[in-house]
Design an enzyme around this catalytic site. Structure first.
Site, PDB file in Angstrom:
ATOM      1  N   TYR A  64     -16.304  31.611  46.542  1.00 34.59           N
ATOM      2  CA  TYR A  64     -15.572  30.480  45.977  1.00 34.59           C
ATOM      3  C   TYR A  64     -14.464  30.907  45.025  1.00 34.59           C
ATOM      4  O   TYR A  64     -13.412  30.266  44.952  1.00 34.59           O
ATOM      5  CB  TYR A  64     -16.533  29.562  45.213  1.00 34.59           C
ATOM      6  N   PHE A 100      -2.085   6.696  12.293  1.00 35.58           N
ATOM      7  CA  PHE A 100      -2.385   8.079  11.912  1.00 35.58           C
ATOM      8  C   PHE A 100      -3.672   8.589  12.547  1.00 35.58           C
ATOM      9  O   PHE A 100      -3.999   9.773  12.418  1.00 35.58           O
ATOM     10  CB  PHE A 100      -2.519   8.178  10.393  1.00 35.58           C
ATOM     11  N   GLU A 105     -12.533   5.261   4.829  1.00 37.08           N
ATOM     12  CA  GLU A 105     -12.071   5.910   6.058  1.00 37.08           C
ATOM     13  C   GLU A 105     -13.320   6.398   6.798  1.00 37.08           C
ATOM     14  O   GLU A 105     -13.721   7.552   6.720  1.00 37.08           O
ATOM     15  CB  GLU A 105     -11.108   7.038   5.697  1.00 37.08           C
ATOM     16  N   TYR A 151       0.828  -1.209   0.000  1.00 33.79           N
ATOM     17  CA  TYR A 151       0.000   0.000   0.000  1.00 33.79           C
ATOM     18  C   TYR A 151       0.863   1.260   0.000  1.00 33.79           C
ATOM     19  O   TYR A 151       1.805   1.396   0.783  1.00 33.79           O
ATOM     20  CB  TYR A 151      -0.916   0.030   1.238  1.00 33.79           C
ATOM     21  N   ARG A 210     -11.729  31.645  47.513  1.00 36.81           N
ATOM     22  CA  ARG A 210     -11.415  30.582  48.461  1.00 36.81           C
ATOM     23  C   ARG A 210     -10.997  29.291  47.766  1.00 36.81           C
ATOM     24  O   ARG A 210     -10.191  28.521  48.285  1.00 36.81           O
ATOM     25  CB  ARG A 210     -12.655  30.326  49.324  1.00 36.81           C
ATOM     26  N   ASN A 261       1.029  11.271   6.139  1.00 43.14           N
ATOM     27  CA  ASN A 261       0.297  10.372   7.017  1.00 43.14           C
ATOM     28  C   ASN A 261       0.799  10.587   8.441  1.00 43.14           C
ATOM     29  O   ASN A 261       1.870  10.120   8.806  1.00 43.14           O
ATOM     30  CB  ASN A 261       0.565   8.926   6.605  1.00 43.14           C
ATOM     31  N   HIS A 319      -3.575  16.645  -2.454  1.00 39.21           N
ATOM     32  CA  HIS A 319      -4.028  16.690  -1.059  1.00 39.21           C
ATOM     33  C   HIS A 319      -3.794  18.058  -0.409  1.00 39.21           C
ATOM     34  O   HIS A 319      -4.232  18.283   0.722  1.00 39.21           O
ATOM     35  CB  HIS A 319      -3.319  15.611  -0.242  1.00 39.21           C
TER      36      HIS A 319
END
Length: 497
Positions: A277, A326, A411, A52, A280, A194, A82
């Site tokens: 608060y 990834f 995916e 791959y 404190r 990746n 990409h």
């Protein structure tokens, strides 16, 4: 010089690279691992094995075989196609961190790149050539594909960089620096994109900013305590040891140290029995944020040294395995948690601001105004703090609970971790402005009480702060004051206790 091994990069070393001008270099032993791994990739291509991303397409195209004559073009097309990021670019320090983290993970020797790729990444770091990387477009699984593609563009001489304060074309800057872009070989484009380095880099920078702010918030809260004649007994060690959280105990200890010698703090029963608060419970609330910071630092340091691309090559090539390192889920969770913790620092700070300005809650002039009625004083500063706190509440919604399938459902679950990282960063910037407003108000309050009665440490902060923001003697445009104090706090990259 910080030597990267792929195994031992720490947050403190990143602080040195980002803020102290340290250079980065590759460990020779790690580079030898890189060379051995690269030989495996070359053998896969020569033998036309089906692996791959080396001899196949990507994502849904993983079943498409690629001939060895096209392996170079495959990697170039991958980066160009990409590089789809949109929106404003990441801050330069985030892009710088991405370069370091990408080099570090490749030095683990599982990715199959040539040493030249790592050396060029480090040249960019050391010559302060930072890729222009759009912030939006990553799903946080399959790696931070879009952001890292914009980083990889720079290595092949395309895209843009920040260089000497200007945004410029990469090719022009590389030529000016005498650097040669690389021609991507088999596996190298995939190895560069990746990974989780965009979300992790944004997380590292946000953590480093948040850690400093957490210390600063204690110092500022201490000054507020003086301005309101708060009760010091709430920070007695016995209370905090009785609960047992070490972070809470350390906050109380630092508060006592900061306030040592102050004549403005009181004891229980002097003016009142208990404080609200927001005064404190400073150790309990701030201490809980420190717990989260510790968790986030642990996860980030693991990820900074993680092999996160796919496939990975093990045992000198005997195992070439496709997996899912990834996937950004661990960092997505951590940064969503960081968002919540930092938002709470602003929440409690805004409540202290309200106690400083509200005449129903103190004996100071209403809204700390020099002429109440005619002049509004810091009235609207509290509005701004409330607005920022409200914005943080929406930003703190966890990005990691969302997922949208991609790549034709190959995916089918993603982390959205980069969105979470960006939100954590935005929240931290808002927190800094809220703390800046608290400091402005606290300085005005202690001025009414008498600066000479402050502790040595808070008086030191007051004197430095007054160099940035003068006393309020009449109404003015306070926006400038808020931004100037926020920038000053950001510049203080040190623990102030």
């Amino acid at each position: 010089m910080i030597v990267l091994t792929g195994e031992s990069l720490t947050m403190e070393q990143m602080r040195c690279i980002l803020y102290k001008g340290e250079a980065a270099a590759a460990c020779p032993q790690s580079m030898e691992r890189v060379r051995r791994c690269r030989k495996v990739v070359e053998e896969i291509v020569a033998d036309e094995k089906i692996v791959y991303g080396i001899t196949t397409g990507f994502g849904k195209f993983s079943d498409v075989l690629i001939g060895k004559e096209d392996t170079q073009r495959l990697q170039q097309y991958l980066i160009q196609s990409h590089a789809c990021g949109v929106g404003e670019p990441f801050p330069e320090e985030v892009a710088r961190t991405m370069l370091v983290l990408r080099a570090n993970t490749l030095l683990k020797g599982y990715s199959g790149v040539r040493p030249d790729v790592i050396l060029l990444l480090l040249e960019l770091v050391n010559r302060r050539i930072h890729p222009v990387i759009p912030q939006q477009g990553s799903l946080g699984a399959s790696g931070d594909l879009a952001p890292l593609s914009h980083l990889a563009l720079v290595l092949i001489g395309e895209g843009e960089v920040f260089y000497k304060g200007k945004r410029q074309r990469t090719a022009k800057v590389l030529a000016k620096e005498g650097l040669q872009p690389i021609v991507l070989q088999a596996k190298e484009g995939l190895a560069l994109i990746n990974g989780t380095q965009a979300m992790t880099a944004m997380g590292v920078v946000t953590y480093l900013e948040g850690e400093v702010l957490a210390y600063q918030s204690e110092y500022i809260a201490a000054m507020t305590l003086e301005g309101l004649r708060g009760i010091i007994d709430a920070f007695d060690e016995s209370i905090h040891l009785a609960r047992g959280y070490p972070e809470q105990t350390r906050v109380a200890q630092r508060m006592r140290l900061i306030l040592t010698g102050s004549k403005l703090v009181t004891n229980q029963g002097d003016l009142r029995v208990q404080d609200a608060y927001s005064l404190r419970c400073i150790p309990q609330v701030h201490g809980a944020t420190w717990q989260v910071l510790g968790y986030v630092k642990e996860k980030l340091e693991i990820e900074m040294n993680a092999a996160t691309d796919n496939p990975l090559l093990f045992a000198d090539g005997d195992k070439v395995l496709s997996g899912g390192n990834f996937h950004g889920q661990p960092i997505a969770f951590a940064l969503d948690f960081l968002s919540i913790a930092m938002a709470e620092l602003a929440n409690i700070s805004e409540r202290r601001i309200e106690r400083l300005v509200n005449p129903q809650l103190n004996d100071l002039p209403p809204f700390l105004s020099p002429q109440p009625g005619l002049q509004s004083g810091v009235m609207i500063l509290q509005y701004v703090a409330a607005s920022l706190v409200s914005e943080n509440k929406t930003l703190a919604h966890p990005a990691s609970v969302d997922s949208i399938p991609s790549s034709a459902n190959q995916e089918d679950h993603v982390s959205m971790g980069t969105i979470g990282a960006r939100h954590a960063y935005q929240i931290t910037m808002n927190v800094r402005r809220v703390l800046a407003i608290e400091l402005i108000c606290a300085m005005q309050a202690v001025q009414y009480r008498g600066v000479e009665h402050m502790s040595a440490k808070t008086r030191g902060l007051y004197k430095e702060g007054r160099k940035i923001v003068p006393p309020i003697v009449k109404d003015r445009i306070f926006s400038y004051d808020i931004e100037n104090v926020a920038k000053w706090l950001q510049a203080e990259k040190r623990e102030i206790v």
